[in-house]
Design an enzyme around this catalytic site. Structure first.
Site, PDB file in Angstrom:
ATOM      1  N   LYS A  78       0.823  -1.222   0.000  1.00 16.15           N
ATOM      2  CA  LYS A  78       0.000   0.000   0.000  1.00 16.15           C
ATOM      3  C   LYS A  78       0.858   1.274   0.000  1.00 16.15           C
ATOM      4  O   LYS A  78       0.598   2.193  -0.780  1.00 16.15           O
ATOM      5  CB  LYS A  78      -0.923  -0.043   1.220  1.00 16.15           C
ATOM      6  CG  LYS A  78      -1.792   1.179   1.441  1.00 16.15           C
ATOM      7  CD  LYS A  78      -2.973   0.873   2.329  1.00 16.15           C
ATOM      8  CE  LYS A  78      -2.571   0.138   3.594  1.00 16.15           C
ATOM      9  NZ  LYS A  78      -1.728   0.951   4.501  1.00 16.15           N
ATOM     10  N   THR A 112       4.025   1.486  -0.841  1.00 14.06           N
ATOM     11  CA  THR A 112       4.773   1.478  -2.103  1.00 14.06           C
ATOM     12  C   THR A 112       3.917   2.041  -3.233  1.00 14.06           C
ATOM     13  O   THR A 112       4.389   2.849  -4.048  1.00 14.06           O
ATOM     14  CB  THR A 112       5.212   0.030  -2.437  1.00 14.06           C
ATOM     15  OG1 THR A 112       6.029  -0.463  -1.370  1.00 14.06           O
ATOM     16  CG2 THR A 112       5.976  -0.029  -3.737  1.00 14.06           C
ATOM     17  N   ARG A 126       2.134   8.533   6.919  1.00 15.46           N
ATOM     18  CA  ARG A 126       2.386   8.444   8.351  1.00 15.46           C
ATOM     19  C   ARG A 126       3.873   8.179   8.605  1.00 15.46           C
ATOM     20  O   ARG A 126       4.579   7.661   7.759  1.00 15.46           O
ATOM     21  CB  ARG A 126       1.569   7.321   8.983  1.00 15.46           C
ATOM     22  CG  ARG A 126       0.074   7.526   8.948  1.00 15.46           C
ATOM     23  CD  ARG A 126      -0.656   6.306   9.460  1.00 15.46           C
ATOM     24  NE  ARG A 126      -0.373   5.134   8.642  1.00 15.46           N
ATOM     25  CZ  ARG A 126      -0.528   3.890   9.040  1.00 15.46           C
ATOM     26  NH1 ARG A 126      -0.956   3.634  10.256  1.00 15.46           N
ATOM     27  NH2 ARG A 126      -0.264   2.889   8.232  1.00 15.46           N
ATOM     28  N   LYS A 170       6.895  -6.635  10.980  1.00 15.68           N
ATOM     29  CA  LYS A 170       6.315  -5.992   9.796  1.00 15.68           C
ATOM     30  C   LYS A 170       7.348  -5.180   9.006  1.00 15.68           C
ATOM     31  O   LYS A 170       7.246  -5.018   7.807  1.00 15.68           O
ATOM     32  CB  LYS A 170       5.152  -5.085  10.226  1.00 15.68           C
ATOM     33  CG  LYS A 170       4.383  -4.453   9.078  1.00 15.68           C
ATOM     34  CD  LYS A 170       3.169  -3.701   9.608  1.00 15.68           C
ATOM     35  CE  LYS A 170       2.392  -3.050   8.471  1.00 15.68           C
ATOM     36  NZ  LYS A 170       3.082  -1.904   7.892  1.00 15.68           N
ATOM     37  N   ALA A 181      -3.756   1.693  12.654  1.00 13.83           N
ATOM     38  CA  ALA A 181      -5.172   1.623  12.291  1.00 13.83           C
ATOM     39  C   ALA A 181      -5.899   0.484  12.979  1.00 13.83           C
ATOM     40  O   ALA A 181      -7.122   0.495  13.050  1.00 13.83           O
ATOM     41  CB  ALA A 181      -5.328   1.486  10.785  1.00 13.83           C
ATOM     42  N   PHE A 226      -3.421  -0.379   7.303  1.00 12.24           N
ATOM     43  CA  PHE A 226      -3.983  -1.727   7.153  1.00 12.24           C
ATOM     44  C   PHE A 226      -5.078  -1.765   6.085  1.00 12.24           C
ATOM     45  O   PHE A 226      -5.023  -1.011   5.120  1.00 12.24           O
ATOM     46  CB  PHE A 226      -4.464  -2.255   8.498  1.00 12.24           C
ATOM     47  CG  PHE A 226      -3.335  -2.544   9.452  1.00 12.24           C
ATOM     48  CD1 PHE A 226      -2.308  -3.407   9.090  1.00 12.24           C
ATOM     49  CD2 PHE A 226      -3.278  -1.948  10.700  1.00 12.24           C
ATOM     50  CE1 PHE A 226      -1.249  -3.675   9.950  1.00 12.24           C
ATOM     51  CE2 PHE A 226      -2.226  -2.203  11.568  1.00 12.24           C
ATOM     52  CZ  PHE A 226      -1.211  -3.073  11.195  1.00 12.24           C
ATOM     53  N   PHE A 279       3.378  -9.119  -9.744  1.00 13.31           N
ATOM     54  CA  PHE A 279       4.486 -10.015  -9.420  1.00 13.31           C
ATOM     55  C   PHE A 279       4.807 -10.840 -10.656  1.00 13.31           C
ATOM     56  O   PHE A 279       3.915 -11.130 -11.476  1.00 13.31           O
ATOM     57  CB  PHE A 279       4.130 -10.939  -8.253  1.00 13.31           C
ATOM     58  CG  PHE A 279       4.199 -10.283  -6.904  1.00 13.31           C
ATOM     59  CD1 PHE A 279       5.272 -10.523  -6.049  1.00 13.31           C
ATOM     60  CD2 PHE A 279       3.200  -9.417  -6.481  1.00 13.31           C
ATOM     61  CE1 PHE A 279       5.339  -9.921  -4.800  1.00 13.31           C
ATOM     62  CE2 PHE A 279       3.256  -8.815  -5.242  1.00 13.31           C
ATOM     63  CZ  PHE A 279       4.330  -9.066  -4.387  1.00 13.31           C
ATOM     64  N   TRP A 281       7.079  -0.931  -7.843  1.00 10.45           N
ATOM     65  CA  TRP A 281       8.172  -1.496  -7.038  1.00 10.45           C
ATOM     66  C   TRP A 281       9.417  -1.685  -7.905  1.00 10.45           C
ATOM     67  O   TRP A 281      10.525  -1.346  -7.489  1.00 10.45           O
ATOM     68  CB  TRP A 281       7.719  -2.824  -6.430  1.00 10.45           C
ATOM     69  CG  TRP A 281       8.740  -3.442  -5.524  1.00 10.45           C
ATOM     70  CD1 TRP A 281       8.968  -3.169  -4.208  1.00 10.45           C
ATOM     71  CD2 TRP A 281       9.687  -4.459  -5.892  1.00 10.45           C
ATOM     72  NE1 TRP A 281       9.993  -3.945  -3.719  1.00 10.45           N
ATOM     73  CE2 TRP A 281      10.455  -4.746  -4.736  1.00 10.45           C
ATOM     74  CE3 TRP A 281       9.960  -5.156  -7.068  1.00 10.45           C
ATOM     75  CZ2 TRP A 281      11.476  -5.692  -4.735  1.00 10.45           C
ATOM     76  CZ3 TRP A 281      10.977  -6.109  -7.067  1.00 10.45           C
ATOM     77  CH2 TRP A 281      11.716  -6.360  -5.908  1.00 10.45           C
TER      78      TRP A 281
END
Length: 556
Positions: free
Chosen positions: A71, A73, A94, A105, A273, A301, A381, A409
């Site tokens: 998210k 990224t 954030r 994480k 969140a 999230f 991907f 990415w």
């Protein structure tokens, strides 16, 4: 491909004064923290507050899985893509917490060629905002205990102190503690608790405050305890407001850094969140809206948590009106929701994709309840197959959503141009008619049940005896007009992290309710959610290191 930290460390950054100048911020309006970080002064906003607002675009995601969704990224890469299209765009994010950074994480600077830099500084101490919030929180705690020790003029019931200490670290041993042990001069013995800094009400207050005056007003309303008659005691009552505000005088100012492609990034505040309201500061968002034609922001999230709170708390409180929502998913994560083990996600499996895509479907339905156009993007991907991509594309377009692949990415802004064009098209062709999910006038229970049933898909809501009692008390205190901030597992639409996909027919269990009167919402703890996480068996802290020449390794 190189690791995220290798890419970030090899980047050639522009001086932040040059980056800021791209959006009309001159050096006199910056408070520099070295060469590549700065805070934006209040004077800049005062000079530009009458500028026309840009378009506000929220990036959210399906429920997170071990496969990862990307998210942040996507948010950063989309911003870079807008600028490649010669659209004036900034990202508002954030700040990362040290908890997940040293936990499992990882940090929150994006990934690949869609990152904000300096990555190490951002993920570690940055400009000290979290330290200031921690200090203000714990100063208030110290003042409460000192007030009791010095005679307890306010008749505080030491069994009913609700203000908790905090620390920006995953430390399970601090969840339930005893303070005041020792001699008479060491205080009264009582049970106490810690929360992680991102769950502190001070964090929420900082992120929702418009200015220093509003900050002090909110701080003064914090309920810290109750007296022996059951009346609330506030931070103002214990004379803590001025000193807390003094500690937060710099932390309230938004920070500016840059993406790998030198576009401005406003990074400020960081409530989680799953246990807090999950959005960057109101000030950061409003500053960004005055400096760009498009502003990309994210909420923590999945959309059941971050987006719901962005809409029903942040937008409600700050009078923000989003123009578009980007919903991020991956084929891998959808297959995981369909029952495929993590080790087998690279294999084509249309049956599992069809089962797992119901999670995406529910999030689309939820977002449309806010009357904002929705664009779906898949983080691509190499293991994704044409059949899988085509299935997801058709699924989204059948639900009147624009769809685009994202390759930010691996390709940075260039990999997000298709998505950027779809967002622009959606904004131009489908005007937003945003409205929150529920009205202020509903009772607290009605608000809880609206979120539980409309957003999570619950059949019913159960309340512990303690939660029932608190809801009655809060209503009697005149707080029923506040929105609710649901603390819930991020891994499922339900309060059970093991229920993947689109669970139905479940009962949401509300075990604890407490007021955050300074922030202006009521927190509801559901399921087994805790406000102080713990470290995993093999936390990231084991592999983070620094070389003799000062180069940080192992950070991601």
């Amino acid at each position: 491909m190189k690791s995220d930290i290798e890419i970030a460390q090899e980047a050639v950054m522009e001086p932040i004064v040059n980056v800021a100048a791209k959006v009309g911020i001159n050096e006199d309006d910056l408070e520099l923290y070295g060469k590549y970080k700065a805070k934006i002064s209040d004077s800049w906003y005062e000079k530009n507050k009458n500028n026309k607002d840009g378009k506000l675009i929220l990036v959210t995601a399906i429920n997170p899985t071990p496969a990862g969704e990307g998210k942040t990224t996507t948010s950063i890469g989309l911003t870079q893509a807008f600028n490649k299209l010669n659209k004036k765009c900034v990202v508002a994010l954030r700040e990362p917490s040290l908890g997940p950074c040293f936990g499992i994480k990882g940090g929150a600077a994006g990934g690949g060629y869609a990152q904000v830099v300096p990555m190490e500084d951002l993920n570690l101490h940055f400009t000290g905002d979290f330290h200031a919030i921690t200090s203000a929180n714990n100063l208030l705690a110290a003042i409460i205990d000192n007030h009791i020790q010095q005679g307890n003029e306010l008749n505080i019931d030491s069994r009913n102190i609700v203000w908790k200490r905090c620390l920006d670290m995953n430390d399970r041993a601090l969840r339930n503690i005893v303070v005041g042990l020792g001699k008479k001069a060491d205080g009264f013995v009582r049970e106490d608790h810690f929360v992680i800094t991102v769950a502190s009400e001070i964090m929420a207050i900082l992120c929702l405050s418009e200015d220093l005056h509003d900050l002090k007003e909110r701080l003064s309303k914090i309920i810290v305890a109750y007296d022996i008659k059951g009346n609330p005691i506030t931070a103002k009552d214990v004379k803590a407001v001025g000193s807390m505000a003094a500690l937060l005088k710099d932390a309230i100012k938004p920070n500016i850094i840059q993406t790998l492609e030198h576009t401005p990034a406003i990074v400020h505040g960081g409530p989680f969140a799953n246990i807090a309201h999950g959005c960057n500061s109101v000030r950061a968002t409003k500053y960004a809206l005055k400096m760009a034609d498009y502003v990309i922001t994210e909420a923590g999230f999945g959309a059941d948590l971050g987006a719901e709170k962005f809409f029903d708390i942040k937008c409600r409180k700050a009078d923000l009106k989003p123009d578009c929502v980007v919903l991020v998913a991956t084929v891998r994560a959808l297959k995981y929701n369909g029952g495929v083990p993590k080790a087998e996600l690279s294999c084509e499996n249309l049956d599992a994709l069809k089962k797992g895509i119901v999670n995406l479907e529910k999030h689309i339905e939820n977002l449309k309840k806010y009357n904002v156009p929705v664009v779906i993007t898949l983080n691509a991907f190499s293991s994704d197959t044409e059949k899988e991509l085509e299935f997801v594309k058709n699924f989204c377009e059948e639900r009147d959503c624009e769809f685009a692949l994202s390759k930010v990415w691996e390709a940075g802004g260039e990999g997000g141009i298709e998505l950027a064009n779809k967002v622009i098209k959606s904004i131009e062709e489908k005007p937003s008619h945003f409205k929150p999910l529920y009205e202020d006038s509903l009772s607290l229970k009605e608000k809880i049940e609206t979120v539980a049933k409309e957003i999570y898909g619950a059949k019913d809501v159960s309340y512990s005896a303690e939660a029932e009692k608190t809801l009655v008390k809060l209503t009697d205190m005149g707080l029923s007009d506040l929105p609710v901030c649901m603390a819930k597992t991020q891994y499922s639409l339900s309060d059970n992290p093991d229920l993947l996909g689109r669970p139905e027919g479940f009962t949401l269990n509300v075990r604890e309710v407490y007021p955050s009167t300074g922030a202006g919402f009521i927190v509801c703890l559901t399921g087994q959610m805790v406000t102080m996480p713990g470290l995993s068996k093999s936390p990231a802290a084991y592999t983070i290191d620094i070389t003799d020449d000062g180069k940080i390794t192992g950070l991601f």
